[in-house]
Design an enzyme around this catalytic site. Structure first.
Site, mmCIF file in Angstrom:
data_model
loop_
_atom_site.group_PDB
_atom_site.id
_atom_site.type_symbol
_atom_site.label_atom_id
_atom_site.label_comp_id
_atom_site.label_asym_id
_atom_site.label_seq_id
_atom_site.Cartn_x
_atom_site.Cartn_y
_atom_site.Cartn_z
ATOM 1 N N ASP A 197 0.861 -1.175 0.000
ATOM 2 C CA ASP A 197 0.000 0.000 0.000
ATOM 3 C C ASP A 197 0.904 1.233 0.000
ATOM 4 O O ASP A 197 2.094 1.142 0.329
ATOM 5 C CB ASP A 197 -0.895 -0.030 1.239
ATOM 6 C CG ASP A 197 -1.733 1.220 1.381
ATOM 7 O OD1 ASP A 197 -2.436 1.581 0.418
ATOM 8 O OD2 ASP A 197 -1.677 1.848 2.455
ATOM 9 N N ASP A 199 -0.101 5.097 0.971
ATOM 10 C CA ASP A 199 -0.290 6.073 2.054
ATOM 11 C C ASP A 199 -0.388 5.372 3.403
ATOM 12 O O ASP A 199 -1.229 4.490 3.599
ATOM 13 C CB ASP A 199 -1.561 6.884 1.802
ATOM 14 C CG ASP A 199 -1.507 7.624 0.479
ATOM 15 O OD1 ASP A 199 -0.890 8.689 0.431
ATOM 16 O OD2 ASP A 199 -2.063 7.105 -0.512
#
Length: 402
Positions: A197, A199
């Site tokens: 991922d 953020d």
């Protein structure tokens, strides 16, 4: 270890200081706690000009009161030093943060150069928080400029973040983290690829994201945290739960525009660059709920090397928690049937990863650890090494272990 938590009145430094002291198991030395009971007990002070009695924090008395208060704080700190114990200090430290004699006196009392955490907020936020608590001393506050950072080395933390987010950021910066269960089955696995991922996992964009969504709320006359229940999900899904159907497309276009431009303080998280560098382009991918434009801008702003495979919201029809983003990442890497591990900070992303048949590493900070259903939970990628194995692939090793 001596950690200084500084900031203007209303910035939340006491709350963060307490949590940091608890997490580090260090004494908390709060300027207000050490000095205010005595000063409040003395009552009003005679005005040197003969007018009405003055509160001890009045500007007329500050040239005398401030040095005395900080001398008391330094004396308690020196006792901690002489006892071989660290401490977390909480105070505005307005003069100390400029450097010079006041800073030198603090360093001398500490016996080491303290780690400085500076909480900053705009003037409106500070005023609102002080009004809410209604402390008499706040009526005499003289604020430093909210847009002038300390002159000394420091970690800057936004006051608008939750305390858990602030604490996670400080612990990462100090290179500290939770104890990892080295016997967890995930450490016995050999993986063909890692899917990251973006953020909250590879980069810290939380302040930029919060500012962006706050701006969107202002533009549409909305109140409250628009992302409260939607972190890790595509913006379109979040907006669909807030706006009437006829406004979703317009709001989505606007938030993409805002977020694409809001990258001034987006940074790589500790361990992110090393984790990406440990894997070849055929064994790693970034899988994000952001759009292609936003993801590209943030990866560049953080100074990370962009992998060849980046899956964004523009590439899928269903975003997290649906498994489609991670399934697409595996397909693009040619790893559909091989064991993969996902690194994620959000419950929605972890749910998507499990549904895609991946092992999971949860990264605490954006969410509390107990909210993350993962094979192992860490405080940041700095707590792991991605080690190649002779037969191909890699395994995860807690960084503190051989």
């Amino acid at each position: 270890m001596i950690v200084v938590v500084a900031g203007a009145a209303g910035s939340g430094k006491t709350t963060l200081g307490r949590e940091l002291a608890r997490a580090l198991r260090l004494p908390l030395l709060d300027l207000d706690t050490i000095t205010n009971p005595l000063l409040d007990g003395l009552g009003a002070v005679t005005d040197p000009d003969g007018a009405e009695p003055l509160h001890w924090n009045d500007a007329k008395l500050r040239p005398t009161m401030r040095p005395a208060r900080y001398a008391a704080l330094r004396a308690v700190l020196a006792d901690q030093r002489d006892s071989g114990v660290g401490a977390v200090l909480v105070a505005p430290f307005t003069a100390e943060l400029r450097g010079g004699a006041e800073w030198d006196a603090l360093v001398e009392a500490a016996g080491v150069v303290p780690k400085v955490v500076w909480l900053h907020a705009d003037a409106a936020t500070l005023a609102a928080r002080r009004a809410e608590r209604g402390a008499e001393r706040d009526t005499h506050i003289v604020d430093p400029s909210t847009d002038t950072p300390p002159a000394i080395e420091h970690l800057s933390i936004e006051a608008a973040l939750s305390t858990s987010q602030q604490l996670a950021a400080v612990q990462r910066a100090l290179g500290l983290g939770r104890t990892i269960e080295a016997s967890a089955p995930i450490f016995d696995q050999v993986f063909a690829a890692g899917l990251f991922d973006l953020d909250g996992t590879l980069i810290d964009s939380t302040p930029a994201v919060n500012r962006s969504w706050a701006q969107l709320a202002r533009e549409y006359g909305l109140e409250g945290d628009l992302l409260a229940a939607g972190h890790g999900q595509p913006a379109a899904q979040v907006l669909a739960g807030i706006f009437p159907p006829e406004q979703v497309a317009e709001a989505l276009a606007r938030i993409i525009e805002i977020e694409a431009d809001e990258v001034a303080d987006v940074i790589a998280l500790p361990g992110a660059a090393e984790a990406l560098a440990a894997l070849g382009d055929d064994a790693k991918a970034i899988v994000t709920s952001g759009t292609r434009l936003i993801a590209g801008n943030r990866i560049a702003a953080a100074g990370l090397v962009r992998p060849e495979v980046v899956v964004t919201f523009d590439d899928v029809t269903r975003g997290k928690p649906d498994p489609e983003p991670f399934l697409l990442g595996r397909t693009r890497l040619g790893m559909e049937s091989l064991p993969c591990v996902v690194f994620e900070d959000a419950p929605a992303g972890l749910a998507a990863a499990r549904a895609a048949g991946c092992w999971t590493v949860g990264i605490a900070g954006t969410h509390e650890a107990h909210e993350l259903d993962a094979d192992v939970v860490i405080d940041g990628l700095f707590q792991l090494r991605l080690e190649p194995v002779a037969e191909g692939g890699f395994r995860l090793v807690p960084a503190s272990l051989g």
